[in-house]
Structure formats: C-alpha cells, structure tokens
Design a protein around this motif. Structure first.
Motif, PDB file in Angstrom:
ATOM      1  N   ALA A   1      -8.680  -1.990  -3.844  1.00  0.00           N
ATOM      2  CA  ALA A   1      -9.022  -1.923  -2.415  1.00  0.00           C
ATOM      3  C   ALA A   1      -9.921  -3.080  -1.973  1.00  0.00           C
ATOM      4  CB  ALA A   1      -9.707  -0.600  -2.110  1.00  0.00           C
TER       5      ALA A   1
ATOM      6  N   LEU B   1      -9.521   1.516  -8.882  1.00  0.00           N
ATOM      7  CA  LEU B   1      -9.068   1.752  -7.491  1.00  0.00           C
ATOM      8  C   LEU B   1      -9.876   0.861  -6.549  1.00  0.00           C
ATOM      9  CD1 LEU B   1      -8.668   5.657  -7.229  1.00  0.00           C
ATOM     10  CD2 LEU B   1      -7.022   3.966  -8.067  1.00  0.00           C
ATOM     11  N   SER B   2     -11.149   0.682  -6.858  1.00  0.00           N
ATOM     12  CA  SER B   2     -12.002  -0.178  -6.027  1.00  0.00           C
ATOM     13  C   SER B   2     -11.561  -1.636  -6.103  1.00  0.00           C
ATOM     14  CB  SER B   2     -13.465  -0.082  -6.476  1.00  0.00           C
ATOM     15  OG  SER B   2     -13.961   1.194  -6.180  1.00  0.00           O
TER      16      SER B   2
ATOM     17  N   GLN C   1      -5.358   4.622  -1.892  1.00  0.00           N
ATOM     18  CA  GLN C   1      -6.124   5.091  -3.055  1.00  0.00           C
ATOM     19  C   GLN C   1      -6.400   6.596  -2.956  1.00  0.00           C
ATOM     20  OE1 GLN C   1      -5.685   1.264  -3.247  1.00  0.00           O
ATOM     21  NE2 GLN C   1      -6.951   1.933  -1.534  1.00  0.00           N
TER      22      GLN C   1
ATOM     23  N   ALA D   1      -2.177   1.740  -8.340  1.00  0.00           N
ATOM     24  CA  ALA D   1      -2.936   1.083  -7.264  1.00  0.00           C
ATOM     25  C   ALA D   1      -2.923  -0.438  -7.416  1.00  0.00           C
ATOM     26  CB  ALA D   1      -4.377   1.597  -7.269  1.00  0.00           C
TER      27      ALA D   1
ATOM     28  N   ASN E   1       0.830  -1.207   0.000  1.00  0.00           N
ATOM     29  CA  ASN E   1       0.000   0.000   0.000  1.00  0.00           C
ATOM     30  C   ASN E   1       0.869   1.264   0.000  1.00  0.00           C
ATOM     31  OD1 ASN E   1      -2.728  -1.012  -0.073  1.00  0.00           O
ATOM     32  ND2 ASN E   1      -2.344  -1.852   1.963  1.00  0.00           N
TER      33      ASN E   1
ATOM     34  N   LYS F   1       2.413   1.775  -3.484  1.00  0.00           N
ATOM     35  CA  LYS F   1       1.555   2.446  -4.473  1.00  0.00           C
ATOM     36  C   LYS F   1       1.907   3.933  -4.534  1.00  0.00           C
ATOM     37  CE  LYS F   1      -2.438  -0.484  -3.286  1.00  0.00           C
ATOM     38  NZ  LYS F   1      -3.797  -0.491  -2.693  1.00  0.00           N
TER      39      LYS F   1
END
Ligand SMILES: N[C@@H](CCC(=O)N[C@@H](CS)C(=O)NCC(=O)O)C(=O)O
Length: 199
Positions: free
Chosen positions: A100, A96-97, A66, A157, A11, A14
C-alpha cells in the motif's frame, strides 16, 4: 459477495487472485471508470474515496484491497492465507503495508503514468522503485514467500504491481529471486491472469 471491479486494476486483481486461489465465489460488478462511474452518488455512498475495489457482503461494505484480502482470508476454513495468531498476522501486515505504500508509490505509479497518462512524477516513482526492488529481491533470496514460508495474502497484495511493472517501463528481470517468486505465484493452483500478466 459482490466485487466492484475494474479488469485493468492491479488493486482489484489482488482480490480476484486470492478469490481464485482459494475458490471463493465472487459476483463481478464491472465498473466503468473511464465514464466516471466511480464518482456517481450511488458508488460514492459505497466508497467515499471513489475507488475500486469495493467488496459488498450483505451489510458489510469494504474498500481498500488490503482490507478486503484480510476479510476474505478470515472467511476461509483454511486459515493458512490469513492466520488467527497475532504475531503471524503482524508478519503479513508488514508486507500489506509495503504493497500500500512503496509498491503503490513506485511500480504502480510508474504504470499509471506510462500506461494511463496520469500526471505524476516518473522521477519520484523510479526513485522509490530503485530502492524497493533490491529490498524485495534480498528478502526473496532466503524466502520462497513473503511471509510465514507459505503463500499468504501478502503474496496476493504484492504480486499484481510487481508482475505488471513492465507496463511502467520497470524491468524486474535483473532481480532473479523476485522473478522466481513471480513464477512461483503463477504456478499456484487456481492462478488467474490479467491483461499484462500471463499465466
Ligand atoms: N488503497 C486502495 C487504492 C485503490 C485505487 O487506487 N483504485 C484505483 C484503481 S486501481 C481507482 O479506483 N482509481 C480511481 C481514479 O483514478 O479516479 C486499494 O488498495 O484498494
């Protein structure tokens, strides 16, 4: 801008990746998660979720990789990474979803279990991964990049935990379009590696 960072975190990577590709200078503030630094009162006041990355830019304090990508992409004069047009933004946010949700629940969780000993279900992580990888591969069969036919924050991402999937025992090499995209990201000017992801 300060990035509260962990070298081994996908994370955080990114954010480091976008910053390197777009030449945004970030002050690295290394966090010691092994010693529980993310659970201290001072860090909890920055992020009540007690997670890295956190970006601090003056009065602006942001958690979630994100959200940080959106913020940094919006600061650039070159708006190709995060454009102003809402249809273009929505195309990026779709991915991005995925970063995540499915990527976190699939290859990211498999890596947490195998590399860091987290107590999660490997069966569930592999189930999510087996559904996800063919979908990504299929998309990349007809697209060089995830959104807008060019590198965007969507690629930043998605890249880390797909490139690190091998650390969770997940082999992405049968997915040739996905593998070629990983190579394309690696070849971008300014690309930076992380432990587990080579140049
Ligand atoms: N949704 C957050 C998730 C951040 C996250 O899970 N960070 C991990 C490191 S990769 C963390 O700080 N974990 C704290 C812990 O395991 O206690 C994001 O995308 O930034």
């Amino acid at each position: 801008m300060k990035l509260y960072n962990l070298e081994l975190s996908g994370n955080c990577y990114k954010v480091r990746l976008l910053a390197a590709l777009t030449r945004i200078p970030l002050e690295n503030v290394p966090m010691n998660l092994a010693d529980g630094e993310h659970r201290t009162a001072w860090f909890t006041s920055l992020n009540p979720f007690q997670e890295v990355p956190v970006l601090v830019d003056g009065e602006t304090v942001l958690r979630d990789s994100q959200a940080i990508l959106v913020y940094l992409g919006g600061q650039l004069t070159d708006r190709t990474w995060w454009p102003e047009d809402s249809a273009a933004q929505a195309e990026i946010v779709q991915w991005l979803s995925v970063a995540a949700s499915e990527v976190r629940d699939g290859p990211n969780t498999a890596r947490l279990i195998r590399k860091f000993g987290y107590d999660h279900s490997m069966e569930q992580a592999l189930l999510v991964t087996r559904r996800l990888l063919p979908l990504l591969d299929q998309h990349l069969t007809t697209h060089d990049w995830f959104a807008l036919n060019r590198p965007t924050i969507a690629d930043c991402a998605l890249f880390p935990y797909l490139a690190l999937a091998h650390e969770g025992g997940v082999d992405v090499t049968p997915f040739s379009a996905l593998t070629h995209w990983i190579d394309r990201v690696r070849a971008l000017p300014g690309f930076v590696p992380m432990p587990g992801v080579d140049r």
